[in-house]
Design a protein around this motif. Structure first.
Motif, short mmCIF file in Angstrom:
data_model
loop_
_atom_site.label_atom_id
_atom_site.label_comp_id
_atom_site.label_asym_id
_atom_site.label_seq_id
_atom_site.Cartn_x
_atom_site.Cartn_y
_atom_site.Cartn_z
N LYS A 645 -7.67 -50.87 -100.77
CA LYS A 645 -6.32 -51.01 -100.20
C LYS A 645 -5.28 -51.35 -101.27
CE LYS A 645 -8.33 -54.02 -97.80
NZ LYS A 645 -8.66 -55.18 -96.96
N ASN A 646 -5.72 -51.46 -102.52
CA ASN A 646 -4.78 -51.80 -103.59
C ASN A 646 -3.77 -50.69 -103.84
OD1 ASN A 646 -5.93 -54.31 -104.02
ND2 ASN A 646 -7.44 -53.49 -105.45
N VAL A 647 -4.03 -49.50 -103.33
CA VAL A 647 -3.06 -48.41 -103.49
C VAL A 647 -1.73 -48.75 -102.82
CG1 VAL A 647 -4.84 -46.64 -103.66
CG2 VAL A 647 -3.86 -47.17 -101.43
N LEU A 648 -1.76 -49.73 -101.90
CA LEU A 648 -0.55 -50.13 -101.18
C LEU A 648 0.23 -51.24 -101.89
CD1 LEU A 648 -2.05 -50.24 -97.57
CD2 LEU A 648 -0.58 -48.47 -98.50
N GLN A 762 -8.56 -45.11 -92.77
CA GLN A 762 -9.01 -44.56 -94.04
C GLN A 762 -8.17 -43.34 -94.43
OE1 GLN A 762 -12.82 -42.71 -93.99
NE2 GLN A 762 -13.10 -42.81 -96.20
N GLN A 763 -7.89 -42.47 -93.44
CA GLN A 763 -7.09 -41.27 -93.71
C GLN A 763 -5.69 -41.64 -94.19
OE1 GLN A 763 -7.34 -39.43 -89.86
NE2 GLN A 763 -9.00 -38.08 -90.46
N LEU A 764 -5.12 -42.67 -93.57
CA LEU A 764 -3.77 -43.09 -93.95
C LEU A 764 -3.75 -43.56 -95.40
CD1 LEU A 764 -0.82 -43.81 -93.29
CD2 LEU A 764 -1.63 -46.02 -92.44
N VAL A 765 -4.69 -44.43 -95.76
CA VAL A 765 -4.71 -44.96 -97.13
C VAL A 765 -5.01 -43.86 -98.14
CG1 VAL A 765 -5.82 -46.62 -98.67
CG2 VAL A 765 -5.32 -47.26 -96.32
N GLN A 766 -5.96 -42.99 -97.80
CA GLN A 766 -6.29 -41.90 -98.72
C GLN A 766 -5.11 -40.94 -98.89
OE1 GLN A 766 -9.89 -40.38 -96.94
NE2 GLN A 766 -11.20 -41.60 -98.28
N SER A 767 -4.39 -40.70 -97.80
CA SER A 767 -3.21 -39.83 -97.88
C SER A 767 -2.14 -40.44 -98.78
CB SER A 767 -2.66 -39.57 -96.47
OG SER A 767 -1.53 -38.74 -96.53
N ILE A 768 -1.93 -41.75 -98.62
CA ILE A 768 -0.94 -42.44 -99.47
C ILE A 768 -1.37 -42.36 -100.93
CG2 ILE A 768 0.04 -44.70 -100.04
CD1 ILE A 768 -0.05 -45.34 -97.02
N ALA A 769 -2.66 -42.59 -101.19
CA ALA A 769 -3.17 -42.49 -102.56
C ALA A 769 -2.94 -41.09 -103.12
CB ALA A 769 -4.65 -42.84 -102.59
N LYS A 770 -3.13 -40.10 -102.27
CA LYS A 770 -2.98 -38.70 -102.70
C LYS A 770 -1.53 -38.39 -103.08
CE LYS A 770 -3.21 -34.05 -100.71
NZ LYS A 770 -3.55 -33.28 -99.48
N VAL A 771 -0.58 -38.72 -102.20
CA VAL A 771 0.81 -38.33 -102.47
C VAL A 771 1.45 -39.21 -103.54
CG1 VAL A 771 1.08 -37.49 -100.11
CG2 VAL A 771 1.86 -39.77 -100.64
N MET A 772 0.91 -40.42 -103.72
CA MET A 772 1.43 -41.30 -104.77
C MET A 772 0.70 -41.07 -106.09
SD MET A 772 3.84 -42.83 -103.22
CE MET A 772 4.32 -43.96 -104.49
N ARG A 773 -0.21 -40.06 -106.10
CA ARG A 773 -0.99 -39.70 -107.29
C ARG A 773 -1.82 -40.90 -107.79
NH1 ARG A 773 1.16 -36.03 -105.25
NH2 ARG A 773 2.32 -34.32 -106.21
N LEU A 774 -2.42 -41.63 -106.82
CA LEU A 774 -3.20 -42.82 -107.17
C LEU A 774 -4.69 -42.64 -106.88
CD1 LEU A 774 -0.80 -45.53 -105.71
CD2 LEU A 774 -1.14 -45.01 -108.11
N GLU A 776 -7.11 -41.47 -108.55
CA GLU A 776 -8.04 -41.89 -109.60
C GLU A 776 -8.21 -43.40 -109.65
OE1 GLU A 776 -3.89 -41.69 -111.21
OE2 GLU A 776 -5.18 -40.40 -110.02
N GLN A 777 -7.25 -44.15 -109.01
CA GLN A 777 -7.35 -45.60 -109.02
C GLN A 777 -8.20 -46.12 -107.87
OE1 GLN A 777 -3.48 -47.40 -109.30
NE2 GLN A 777 -2.74 -45.85 -110.72
#
Length: 889
Positions: A645-648, A762-774, A776-777
């Protein structure tokens, strides 16, 4: 158009030059064209050459229509048509018939115009795409004004295709503009706007802007239907100003009346009255009195909206007393308005009089519509009937698609709230008993969502391609889930719901767990619904076929109403229940068993039913499975829904949604996932654009369907911004539809990702990671720390948060200890029924503690205790053994 270069070269220079110029300017320089046409008709060469005379008369009648001299046009066409017939000039005759049809239409002689147009359709079939386009275009106009919208669409599609083939860009633009208007009147305003936008592009390409006022008006009309009033008013105003600059009165009146109606809807009565006054002035200058009658009707609507009932009643009575030639629809509306006025004034007699007239006119309209439909079927050419059937088939497909999209939105929107609030409650460290119920809601919702996704995927339904998963799953888990969901329903009706397993050697199977649950849920749910007393029993066994394969056998037996022999044969048919009385008494659509049969057979299994009326029913299901691997399933279980969840961290997010509950779900979920996230909200696209322009957001979550301005429109404005930061802001679209066309529409418009409602965390967080280019983190569950936690089901419920999982584990262990204490009391007090209830509750707790082998023994003990044929002494002995097992483990 009519005279080739070779023919023109044989004429005198003066006449040839005038014909050549006339052919070039007839559509875009009306004044000069009229002058040239008048000069040509006075030329001796034209008077003496019948072909030249007919060609000149074709142009003359066309220009008379443009000048709204319809009576003169009809007179010109009569003689010219006779002359063209004598000279066998087929193309010229068809153009003259077209001009006559137009004049008849504008003078409200609709029946004559339609008959003539139908004849012209047959005549024009082999005379070129340019002429074919004109005839079908005019035919559409007639059908449109006669309210045959489907027929109008069919004619327009043919006209547009013909215009495209003839490379007549201006006429193609007109076809698209009118398609926009027709679709708007068919309650498909979004689709109408698509054609209007295409028309705008074509008008620009043609270099002939005279069609733009009408197109702008159509755009405004469709925007108004979508409740986008500010945009609609802007387009109506642009339409009026452009028509005014072109000095075309007829094109001024439409936007004026539309603006009047728009202000009326918004209850801006002063503005409505001012525009209506201008509309009256313009309509008085037009030969076509329909516009004047329409302004009178609008005035009655204005008075009614202002609740000036007495004034309105007098106004309508004055209109009706003049016996003006209103069409039936307008007349019907006037009588209905009069009825409402007199009803409000308490004048019952007058109210009843107008209501009866309103009803009679409505009945007459319906009968006329039916008769017109029959007449068209007998007049239209056989080729056109085939074309109509093809278009109708395509329309049915489109209607199915729209129905599915609407159903998706209607179901998914409340489901988003149900699943979202459930997830939020799960994140708030609930008690073990609350946890049990919340997980039942979550699992049932997710199963429903999976089923819904397949039902709503239109292409899969059409092609019969519902995909089946092949993953490792626990049979015991599925049975627990069925027990949890169906058990509640059975308890509400005072029924026993029993699941018995015998000779089950493999718990981990490889296949589709959701489909297995769906089949059992459908059949068991039906059994409970149709059983009033007694029990519903599920017996599960396995037959090993090889070291890798087995056959799962399931028998679902109830003591319900049963099915008689004549209905038994059709029990798996769609929309079928055991007689109409069954449907009335128990409800339901009759789809569950049909779906279950298809799912079983798709997996290579078999399903059958045996029943005795008033005694009960037994369904037998046999499904082949591959024996799964426990370690593979364990790994799969540990990895499910665990994410970083650190992508947030410290993200500033704008959430845009008009639904307050869904807005709460999204914002609270994000805040609970990561306390550092900063969230602001907006209720529509317009507000979102204003906030994005004034703030530095790092991400936008945008809903689709919203009032004032929808998500797609807002996205288009953002992506066309001159400000690079606004233009490139990451945006995730939320949609309540999973149709591929809508998802692609978002992506084409510039969305970075599309998330279907209801979203999984999970989809929400993964989507945020995807569009924020995160991406790999993200550290998905491969670290030793994650795997080290001994209770993966609890970790899953806590969304990977080990600290919260530890707290929940302590809570569950305390509940476990309390159940043990209660069981020992039941043993001492010989309270067998309470002991069975405690064991049932304990199964869920064991499930979280990952003690499935003990859970199976508990279920068997529970069933043992409930049996009336076992002595109390034996039941107590079994209870002692079970308590000993629970204490030891």
């Amino acid at each position: 158009m009519f005279l080739s270069s070779q023919e023109l070269s044989k004429l005198s220079p003066s006449v040839a030059e005038k014909f050549s110029a006339l052919q070039n300017i007839a559509d875009n320089d009306f004044v000069s064209a009229r002058k040239l046409c008048d000069e040509l008709l006075e030329e001796e060469l034209v008077k003496s050459n019948l072909r030249l005379k007919v060609v000149a008369l074709v142009y003359h009648s066309y220009l008379l229509n443009k000048d709204m001299q319809y009576k003169h046009c009809l007179e010109t066409c009569e003689g010219a048509i006779q002359l063209a017939t004598q000279q066998k000039l087929l193309r010229e005759k068809c153009f003259l018939l077209f001009n006559k049809t137009t004049a008849l239409g504008f003078t409200q002689q609709m029946e004559g115009a339609l008959t003539l147009s139908n004849q012209n359709i047959i005549a024009v079939e082999n005379l070129g795409d340019d002429l074919k386009c004109l005839v079908y275009y005019r035919h559409c106009y007639l059908l449109y004004f006669l309210n045959d919208l489907k027929g109008a669409v069919q004619s327009l599609f043919i006209a547009e295709k013909s215009a495209d083939l003839a490379r007549n860009v201006f006429l193609q633009a007109n076809c698209c503009s009118l398609l926009g208007a027709v679709f708007g009147n068919m309650s498909e305003a979004e689709r109408g706007l698509e054609f209007n936008k295409k028309a705008h592009t074509l008008f620009v390409k043609s270099g002939m802007p005279e069609g733009e006022p009408g197109n702008l008006n159509n755009i405004g009309d469709n925007l108004s239907k979508l409740n986008r009033f500010e945009e609609a008013h802007e387009y109506f105003l642009r339409s009026y100003e452009l028509a005014k600059s072109q000095s075309v009165l007829q094109k001024q009146i439409y936007p004026l009346m539309n603006m009047t109606a728009l202000f009326l809807r918004e209850e801006k009565f002063a503005e409505s009255e001012a525009i209506l006054k201008t509309a009256r002035e313009v309509s008085n200058q037009i030969e076509n009195k329909t516009f004047f009658y329409s302004t009178l009707k609008l005035e009655s609507e204005l008075l009614l909206a202002k609740k000036e009932f007495a004034k309105c009643a007098v106004h309508i009575e004055n209109i009706l007393a003049q016996n003006l030639p209103f069409d039936l629809a307008h007349l019907s509306q006037l009588h209905h308005s009069a009825y409402k006025c007199y009803k409000e004034l308490g004048e019952t007699g007058n109210a009843l009089k107008h209501f009866e007239k309103f009803q009679a006119l409505d009945h007459q309209l319906l009968e006329e519509a039916r008769n017109k439909s029959m007449q068209q079927m007998t007049v239209l050419h056989e080729v056109e009937i085939i074309k109509k059937e093809k278009l109708a088939s395509e329309e049915v497909t489109q209607l199915k698609s729209r129905f599915l999209a609407n159903m998706s939105h209607e179901i998914r929107t409340p489901m988003n709230a149900v699943m979202g609030i459930t997830n939020i409650l799960l994140m708030l460290n609930p008690r073990a008993d609350q946890l049990s119920h919340l997980e039942a809601i979550r699992k049932s919702s997710e199963n429903l969502l999976t089923v819904l996704n397949d039902i709503l995927d239109f292409s899969k339904i059409e092609k019969g391609k519902i995909e089946l998963e092949q993953i490792d799953f626990s049979l015991d888990e599925i049975l627990e889930e069925v027990n949890h969901v169906i058990g509640f329903k059975a308890e509400e009706k005072g029924l026993q719901f029993l699941i018995q397993t015998e000779n089950v050697s493999a718990d981990i199977l490889k296949g589709d767990p959701v489909r297995l649950f769906q089949v059992l849920n459908n059949i068991c749910g039906n059994a409970v619904k149709f059983t009033q007393q007694g029990e519903v029993k599920v017996e599960v066994s396995q037959e090993k076929i090889s070291d890798e394969q087995l056959q799962l056998q399931m028998k679902i037996t109830d003591t319900g109403i049963g099915i008689d022999e004549k209905n038994l044969a059709n029990i798996f048919s769609e929309f079928t229940q055991a007689g109409t009385s069954t449907s009335r008494l128990f409800g339901g659509t009759g789809l569950g068993l049909s779906i279950s049969k298809q799912l079983v057979e798709m997996q290579g299994g078999k399903i059958s039913v045996a029943s005795q009326l008033n005694e009960g029913t037994q369904f037998s299901v046999s499904l082949p499975y591959t024996i799964g691997l426990a370690n593979t399933y364990e790994k799969q279980l540990r990895q499910r829904k665990v994410f970083d969840k650190n992508v947030l961290n410290d993200l500033k997010i704008l959430v845009v949604d008009d639904n307050a509950l869904n807005l709460t779900v999204t914002t609270e979920t994000l805040r609970l996932l990561n306390a550092s996230v900063k969230i602001e909200t907006a209720e529509n696209g317009k507000e979102a654009i204003e906030k994005i322009s004034a703030n530095n957001y790092q991400l936008v979550l945008m809903d689709g369907q919203m009032p004032v301005m929808n998500g797609l429109t807002a996205l288009g404005i953002l992506r066309s911004s001159n400000n690079e930061k606004i233009k490139n802001i990451p945006l995730i679209a939320f949609t309540a539809s999973v149709l591929k066309s809508e998802v692609n529409e978002w992506l084409t418009a510039g969305a970075d990702d599309v998330l279907a409602k209801p979203f999984r965390i999970q989809q929400l967080v993964q989507s945020i990671a995807k569009v924020m280019r995160l991406e790999e983190q993200q550290t998905f569950p491969t670290s030793k720390k994650k795997i080290a936690f001994p209770f993966p089901r609890i970790l899953e419920l806590c969304f990977g948060d080990e600290k919260r999982a530890e707290e929940m584990l302590q809570n569950i262990q305390a509940t476990y200890a309390e159940h043990l204490h209660q069981l020992q009391l039941c043993r001492d007090e010989k309270n067998i029924s309470e002991a069975a209830r405690q064991l049932h509750s304990l199964q869920t707790v064991l499930h979280y503690l990952h003690r499935d082998e003990v859970s199976t023994e508990i279920r068997n003990t529970e069933l043992f205790l409930k049996r009336s044929d076992i002595s109390l002494e034996k039941q107590l002995q079994k209870l002692r053994e079970t308590i000993s097992l629970l204490t030891k483990n």
